[in-house]
Design a protein around this motif. Structure first.
Motif, PDB file in Angstrom:
ATOM      1  N   GLN A  54      12.350  40.257  25.732  1.00  0.00           N
ATOM      2  CA  GLN A  54      11.034  40.659  24.192  1.00  0.00           C
ATOM      3  C   GLN A  54      11.174  40.849  23.204  1.00  0.00           C
ATOM      4  N   PRO A  55      10.266  40.686  22.208  1.00  0.00           N
ATOM      5  CA  PRO A  55      10.396  41.168  21.306  1.00  0.00           C
ATOM      6  C   PRO A  55      10.452  42.812  21.378  1.00  0.00           C
ATOM      7  N   LEU A  56       9.513  43.016  21.767  1.00  0.00           N
ATOM      8  CA  LEU A  56       8.397  44.831  21.805  1.00  0.00           C
ATOM      9  C   LEU A  56       8.741  45.521  23.026  1.00  0.00           C
ATOM     10  N   PHE A  57       9.447  46.463  23.197  1.00  0.00           N
ATOM     11  CA  PHE A  57       9.797  47.686  24.251  1.00  0.00           C
ATOM     12  C   PHE A  57       8.244  47.981  24.521  1.00  0.00           C
ATOM     13  N   ARG A  58       8.038  48.128  25.686  1.00  0.00           N
ATOM     14  CA  ARG A  58       6.667  49.174  25.940  1.00  0.00           C
ATOM     15  C   ARG A  58       7.592  51.040  26.098  1.00  0.00           C
ATOM     16  N   MET A  59       6.486  51.153  25.369  1.00  0.00           N
ATOM     17  CA  MET A  59       7.750  53.167  25.396  1.00  0.00           C
ATOM     18  C   MET A  59       6.506  53.512  26.657  1.00  0.00           C
ATOM     19  N   ALA A  60       7.784  53.451  27.698  1.00  0.00           N
ATOM     20  CA  ALA A  60       6.834  53.622  29.039  1.00  0.00           C
ATOM     21  C   ALA A  60       7.846  53.958  30.148  1.00  0.00           C
ATOM     22  N   ILE A  61       8.033  55.040  31.131  1.00  0.00           N
ATOM     23  CA  ILE A  61       9.097  55.222  31.951  1.00  0.00           C
ATOM     24  C   ILE A  61       7.584  55.704  32.839  1.00  0.00           C
TER      25      ILE A  61
END
Length: 400
Positions: A54-61
């Motif tokens: 995927q081109p984007l990384f979701r800023m979540a943990i």
């Protein structure tokens, strides 16, 4: 305070060795991150920051019973177990600890950011060592405390040398260097030998940003900046949440914000609705509560009217940068925009109606800015005449 458009960092080694190093560029947003690399003799291109190409990384943990989840897997847990998820990580900068526990402990935000950066690098740069040279785009309005936190997170992630690049400069640079993902339908190419004044408007999760940039051929000089990281896209989203909550109270007799689970689901529904409002005049916002579905409708016009003071605030920032730089608004030839809300024609008209009728609008996205960020750093390396000139700054950050 005066902030350089591209900050200094520590780089050691011979000029040829440094020049041959690939340069990594991050666009770390509030909700998503993108990545790119600039390679000597090859050029600049985007990398797959997210899982599964995927081109984007979701800023979540998220903490799933002791197992760490990142990216979309972590974000999915917001629906069923919101208290086990930390998302919008840059929002926590300034706090000593993030109160929600991850892996059984409360962590400083810099640690959680570093974990995300490490995962992003593993996705984008598989089977290779952590890059030695990297640049990260940040809002020009970030103070020294925020900038130190971003640098600290990158260093904890193992990146030796970090540059911070003003997002405004990176965005405009990305519009100049190429059009890998920029929407250029019906847009003429830049005359790369010309001079012009460019307005940058950014409305992202991290900040509202306005900047004036002078372009002399491929040389960019930032003249003035304004805005604040307190009033980014999340503020506009909260107005939609408030509008939807009022409609649920009026039509269904309950306020979904009163319980954490329904509040989280409302937040996620409003995130999806905000994307729909980019194209549609009205959207439905639905919630499932105790095996029953409830729905309300919100109009884009009503939401924009609710955000009238935010529109006025951006226009004040625009007036301020023109005043600071001594540039008449009608003399601005190009406007580079970042942020999905600025693709709404009604909002764009409200912001630019006092500018030149011949103003050219050039939207860029996160992937574009990541490429521009990598190029800004690569341009400073010796023997890298394959990229643009290093950006400069004469800007004094306006007080908000």
């Amino acid at each position: 305070n005066r902030q350089p458009a591209v900050e200094t960092s520590t780089m050691s080694g011979g000029s040829t060795a440094i020049a041959n190093q690939p340069v990594f560029g991050f666009e770390l947003g509030m909700a998503y991150a993108a990545a790119a690399e600039s390679v000597a003799g090859v050029g600049v291109h985007n990398l797959t920051a997210g899982a599964d190409d995927q081109p984007l990384f979701r800023m979540a943990i998220a903490d799933d019973n002791g197992k760490l989840l990142f990216d979309l897997d972590a974000n999915q847990m917001r629906f069923a177990a919101p208290r086990q998820v930390v998302h919008c990580l840059p929002m926590y900068i300034g706090k000593e600890l993030v109160t929600r526990e991850i892996a059984g402990r409360q962590c400083p935000p810099e640690v959680l950011l570093s974990l995300s950066i490490r995962r992003l690098v593993a996705n984008a740069w598989p089977d290779r060592p952590v890059p030695k040279l990297a640049a990260i785009a940040v809002p020009a309005s970030y103070d020294q405390f925020h900038r130190r936190s971003i640098k600290q997170a990158a260093r904890i992630a193992g990146i030796e040398s970090i540059r911070l690049v003003d997002r405004s400069i990176a965005a405009v640079q990305s519009a100049l260097i190429g059009e890998e993902s920029i929407d250029v339908e019906n847009q003429p190419s830049f005359d790369l030998n010309a001079s012009e004044t460019i307005l940058f408007l950014g409305l992202t999760g991290q900040a509202t940003e306005v900047a004036l940039i002078r372009r002399d051929a491929m040389q960019l000089t930032q003249l003035a900046t304004a805005g604040h990281w307190h009033t980014g896209m999340l503020t506009w989203q909260h107005r939609l949440v408030g509008l939807a909550s009022e409609a649920f109270i009026k039509q269904h007799g309950f306020d979904p914000r009163r319980k954490s689970l329904t509040a989280s689901r409302l937040q996620m529904s409003c995130e999806r609705a905000l994307n729909s409002l980019l194209l549609l005049p009205d959207v439905a916002i639905a919630l499932d509560l105790e095996d029953q579905a409830y729905s309300i409708s919100v109009s884009r016009q009503e939401w924009l009217d609710r955000c009238g003071d935010l529109v006025h605030g951006i226009r004040q920032h625009m007036h301020r940068v023109c005043q600071d730089a001594g540039v008449h608004p009608k003399k601005i030839q190009t406007c580079v925009t970042q942020g999905p809300l600025l693709r709404i024609s009604d909002l764009r008209h409200r912001l630019t109606k006092k500018l030149s009728p011949d103003l050219e609008i050039r939207p860029v996205d996160r992937s574009d800015v990541a490429r521009g960020t990598a190029v800004c750093l690569a341009a400073e390396l010796p023997l890298r005449d394959d990229v643009a000139l290093p950006p400069r700054s004469e800007a004094l950050m306006s007080k908000s």
